[in-house]
Motif scaffolding. Structure first.
Motif, PDB file in Angstrom:
ATOM      1  N   GLU A 118       0.806  -1.217   0.000  1.00  0.00           N
ATOM      2  CA  GLU A 118       0.000   0.000   0.000  1.00  0.00           C
ATOM      3  C   GLU A 118       0.844   1.273   0.000  1.00  0.00           C
ATOM      4  OE1 GLU A 118      -2.929  -0.028   3.078  1.00  0.00           O
ATOM      5  OE2 GLU A 118      -3.746  -1.956   2.456  1.00  0.00           O
ATOM      6  N   HIS A 119       2.113   1.176   0.378  1.00  0.00           N
ATOM      7  CA  HIS A 119       2.981   2.347   0.493  1.00  0.00           C
ATOM      8  C   HIS A 119       4.338   2.063  -0.123  1.00  0.00           C
ATOM      9  CE1 HIS A 119       0.128   2.839   3.871  1.00  0.00           C
ATOM     10  NE2 HIS A 119       0.229   4.122   3.576  1.00  0.00           N
ATOM     11  N   VAL A 120       4.976   3.122  -0.606  1.00  0.00           N
ATOM     12  CA  VAL A 120       6.376   3.069  -1.025  1.00  0.00           C
ATOM     13  C   VAL A 120       7.069   4.300  -0.459  1.00  0.00           C
ATOM     14  CG1 VAL A 120       5.962   1.789  -3.157  1.00  0.00           C
ATOM     15  CG2 VAL A 120       5.959   4.279  -3.207  1.00  0.00           C
ATOM     16  N   SER A 121       8.377   4.238  -0.405  1.00  0.00           N
ATOM     17  CA  SER A 121       9.171   5.399  -0.010  1.00  0.00           C
ATOM     18  C   SER A 121      10.027   5.804  -1.189  1.00  0.00           C
ATOM     19  CB  SER A 121      10.072   5.064   1.182  1.00  0.00           C
ATOM     20  OG  SER A 121       9.292   4.870   2.334  1.00  0.00           O
ATOM     21  N   VAL A 122      10.080   7.104  -1.448  1.00  0.00           N
ATOM     22  CA  VAL A 122      10.888   7.622  -2.548  1.00  0.00           C
ATOM     23  C   VAL A 122      11.805   8.723  -2.036  1.00  0.00           C
ATOM     24  CG1 VAL A 122       9.222   7.041  -4.359  1.00  0.00           C
ATOM     25  CG2 VAL A 122       9.088   9.263  -3.255  1.00  0.00           C
TER      26      VAL A 122
END
Length: 79
Positions: A7-11
């Protein structure tokens, strides 16, 4: 880097970009745990469209890629 549930990613982003994204939509963007102090942003995927996702990934790549590759990418008109 993504969450186990998908549901989430980090960029990677600058601190200024991180601040602007969080201010723009705090339900979608938040400083990442542990790496947020360096500008990384946690992104709720359901809250971003494909154009925004593409821009976030492109900007993150530009912050990490060798300058020569970024310059070549921009010369080819893909910026």
């Amino acid at each position: 880097m993504g969450s186990v549930d998908g549901e989430h990613v980090s960029v990677k982003a600058s601190l200024d970009d991180q601040s602007g994204l969080v201010e723009m939509d705090p339900k979608t963007f938040a400083p990442s745990a542990y790496t947020g102090r360096y500008g990384w942003v946690r992104v709720r995927l359901a809250g971003v469209g494909s154009d925004m996702a593409r821009q976030l990934v492109t900007n993150a790549w530009k912050r990490s890629a060798p300058r020569r590759l970024v310059a070549d990418y921009e010369l080819r008109g893909k910026a």
